[in-house]
Structures are given as C-alpha cells and as structure tokens.
Scaffold this active site. Structure first.
Site: not given
Ligand code: UDX
Length: 431
Positions: A211, A263
């Site tokens: 993470n 997370c």
């Molecule tokens: C994350 C991890 O991906 C997952 O493996 C873990 O178990 C829990 O935390 P999550 O927080 O649900 O999952 O969402 P994720 O899709 O990972 O996005 C996290 C944050 O990063 C969001 O705010 C999203 O908007 C942002 N993000 C994600 C970006 O800004 N750019 C990206 O390319 C991807």
C-alpha cells in the site's frame, strides 16, 4: 470448509461472500446486531458493486449465514478470519488493536477443536506473535495456529480483486495451517502460481509495503503533474511513456486529487509508526505522506487561480464527492477539505453524488442534487471530483446556461482539445 468471518465490513463481508461462492460454509459475525439483522433481510451495510447479488445467492443456498453470536460461530468453524478495524491515531500514527485483541480473547474461550486463526485485518508487524501469546494456555497450545493473510481488495472492485487475485499471501510457520489455507484458496490460484507462503511477519509487512508503494507511485505522478502544468505538458503522456516500461507498470499512474480512502492514508502512517518503533528511517514513505497531505492546499490554490481569486457568491458544482468512483466511502475524500474551504471563502456549493446524499456534507451553503442537470444549473465552476462512468460523456452546453463557465477536471476525464471552440474554459491536472 467451515469458515467464520469476525467483522462484517468491507473486508469480512466481501471475503465471506466470496468464500461461500467457492462452496464453503461461511458465517459472517458482527457485534452490530442491527447490521446482522439487515444482512439477513438482504439490506447491505456497504456499497460494493455486485455484493448484494452475491450475498443473496449464497444466503439462499444456505452457504452464507449471519450471526452476532461469536462463541457459537467460532465453535462451529475450522477457520476463523479476523476482519475487524484497526484505526490509526492521526497524531501518533499508531494502529489501535483493541478490537483485534478483544476478538482474540473471545476466540480463546471457544477453542473446542483445532482451528486456524487467520488475521486479515491490516495490523502492525509482530501482531501475529502477540495474538499467539494471548491464545496460548496450558490446555490449548496445539489447538490452533495463527496465520497472516493480508487482503488486497480495492473498494468498488473488491469482489473482482478477491476472485481474481494477483496473489494470495499466507504467512505462517505451520505446515498444517498452510496446507489448509492452500486448499481453501485452490479454486482461485490453481491456474496461476500466485500462492505465496511466507513467514507471518513477512505477510504482515507485505500489506503495508504494497500500500505504501502504491501510495508513493500515485504521489510521484501527482508531483510530476505539477511540473507538467508549468511546462505545458500533458501528464497523461508521461504516464503512458513511463507506464509502458514493464518495470514501472501502467496502473496507479493516473494523476488526480491525491489518494484518499480507508487504507492508503492509514497504512502509510501505520508503517511510519512501525519504522519509528524499530528505529528505521523510511524517508520516501514519509515524504509521500507529507506530499499527499499538501495536495488539497495545491488544489485550492488552483481553484483560486481559476476563479481569479473571486470566490464570493460563486456557485461551484461538485460531480462526485467520495474518495474515488465505485464506492460510497467518504474517508479522506478531497471534497471533505475542499468544500469547507470554498464555503469559508464565500462560495455556494452544489453537488451530485451517484451514491446519494452525504451526511458529512450537511453544511450551510452546501446543496445536494439527485441529478447532474440541476446540480450544474448556472454554475460558475464545475469540479469533476470522481471518475464515475456517468461523468465521462457529459453534454456541457446542455448542462449549463451560463455564457462562460469553467471546468476543473480532477480526474482528467476529458481532453482539453474538446473545449477549444466552446465557451468553456477547461482546466485539468498536469495539463
Ligand atoms: C487500496 C489498495 O489498492 C488495496 O489493494 C488495499 O487492499 C486497500 O487500499 P482502495 O483504497 O479501495 O484500495 O482504492 P484504490 O483504487 O487503491 O485507490 C486509492 C486512492 O488512490 C484513491 O483515492 C484513488 O482515487 C487514488 N488513485 C488510484 C489515484 O489517484 N490514481 C491512480 O492511478 C489510482
């Protein structure tokens, strides 16, 4: 296999429903009796695409049950998954393990036969050792093994991520426990060699390291996007150009408002707390946290420039307010910082949110609309906050009657070229 999921939240409920989909008999337990009663009636406690149908099907087949009786559920199960919350103290960054240890003590009273106790909650490294110490007593030390099995489920994609995992990580020194879990996960990994048996501490650290790395990758492209804005470069081209290198990988390179959710903000801070406890400097993770924490300040400055520092009386519409698309989760969403600041500067806020009205935004001068058209009417500035599909093909001329209105696209859903000839000023991230 007979499985008990302790904690029916984002992780426990999705994992339990998926395990039952694989043919196991699963009991999802929760201390919240209302939540359990609702689940028995098919009312979901969380928004997760596909979950309602998955639960309905398996509950009907009696493979998936719900209970608030932990003792009975533990006694009737062979594998116990601990999926309770581990909130992080925002100041000390320490994870609060009181819910985990409460469950462990309850489990200890119900070790009527050998059980595998699996920790799926995100916990500081060495927590498994502590759980083991709590469970050991003179008459039950061969009645259990403690395993770490971190989850990698993204909100909005959780079912897919569970049923088609990049990898399954099982941390234990017990051959018996490892064989039981390998059998449990076999349907998901038989085609791929994606089952990794590690030490328990390694499995605990893998979760944080993964993470924190993903959070760093996002923060990295967000900082590169700041430079792109100064150089009239489109950051999307940088993401493509570097992401096509397999050593970098194209995912998690979308510049945006910064990471939020339940997370990344929590786990990066918890990792720093662990490193501090073991006197190890994680300077990169530290700078990731600092950089992401300052992202909202950067966005507010961008909005100030877009509005020529004229906030008073302006109508600003947010399309989406959750931390990302595909979820109803508001935790650490940028909107929770941006909206109060814009109100304070004298603007009025409209918002449309696909998952409905948000109690967190129940403030003066903030109005919820259940449709995009009314939310955008006569708006001076349209902020695209999340990347829901329904925001990707908007007819802006129909949406807004204002002769000159502006769009701040925090997710780069549109290409600036599309607005060249229109009476719309478009602003993106890293463009
Ligand atoms: C994350 C991890 O991906 C997952 O493996 C873990 O178990 C829990 O935390 P999550 O927080 O649900 O999952 O969402 P994720 O899709 O990972 O996005 C996290 C944050 O990063 C969001 O705010 C999203 O908007 C942002 N993000 C994600 C970006 O800004 N750019 C990206 O390319 C991807």
């Amino acid at each position: 296999m007979k499985i008990c999921m302790v904690g029916s939240g984002y992780v426990g409920l999705v994992s339990g429903a998926c395990f039952s989909e694989l043919g196991n008999s699963v009991i999802c337990v929760d201390i919240n009796k209302k939540k359990i009663e609702n689940l028995k009636r098919g009312i979901m406690p969380i928004y997760e695409p596909g979950l309602e149908e998955l639960i309905f099907r398996n509950h009907k087949q009696k493979r998936l049950k719900f209970s608030s009786n932990l003792s009975e559920s533990v006694q009737n199960s062979d594998i116990i998954f601990i999926c309770v919350g581990t909130p992080t103290n925002k100041k000390t960054y320490e994870s609060n393990l009181k819910y985990v240890f409460k469950v462990v003590n309850d489990i200890k009273k119900n070790l009527n036969k050998y059980k595998v106790i699996v920790n799926k909650s995100t916990v500081p490294v060495t927590t498994g050792d502590k759980i083991e110490k709590i469970l050991i007593s003179k008459n039950n030390n061969n009645k259990f093994d403690v395993v770490s099995n971190p989850e990698f489920l993204r909100e909005g994609e959780a079912i897919r991520d569970f049923l088609y995992p990049d990898r399954v990580v099982i941390g234990t020194s017990s051959k018996k426990a490892n064989n039981i879990l390998k059998n449990l996960y076999l349907p998901l990994i038989k085609k791929t060699n994606r089952y990794f048996h590690t030490s328990r501490r390694a499995a605990e650290l893998i979760k944080y390291a993964a993470n924190a790395f993903l959070a760093t990758k996002i923060t990295y492209i967000n900082e590169i996007s700041n430079l792109c804005e100064k150089l009239q470069i489109d950051v999307a081209e940088i993401s493509l150009g570097i992401g096509s290198d397999e050593r970098i990988g194209s995912r998690f390179l979308r510049a945006g408002p910064g990471y939020g959710g339940s997370c990344f903000p929590k786990d990066t801070r918890a990792l720093l707390s662990i490193a501090k406890k073991y006197k190890t400097e994680l300077s990169i993770v530290k700078s990731t946290v600092k950089s992401n924490d300052s992202r909202n300040k950067y966005l507010l400055n961008r909005i100030k420039n877009i509005l020529n520092n004229k906030f008073k009386g302006k109508k600003i519409t947010f399309l989406g307010v959750t931390f990302k698309a595909g979820t109803d989760d508001m935790r650490d969403a940028s909107s929770l910082v941006l909206i109060p600041n814009l109100i304070k500067k004298g603007s009025n806020i409209n918002y449309y949110e696909p998952t409905g009205i948000k109690s967190e935004l129940n403030k003066k001068n903030v109005k919820y609309f259940n449709n995009i058209k009314d939310a955008c009417k006569n708006s001076d500035l349209l902020i695209i906050h999340t990347e829901w599909n329904e925001f990707k093909q908007l007819n802006f001329n129909k949406l807004n009657q204002k002769k000159k209105f502006k769009i701040f696209d925090l997710r780069n859903l549109y290409s600036p070229i599309k607005f060249k000839k229109k009476n719309i000023e478009y602003f993106g991230i890293g463009r």
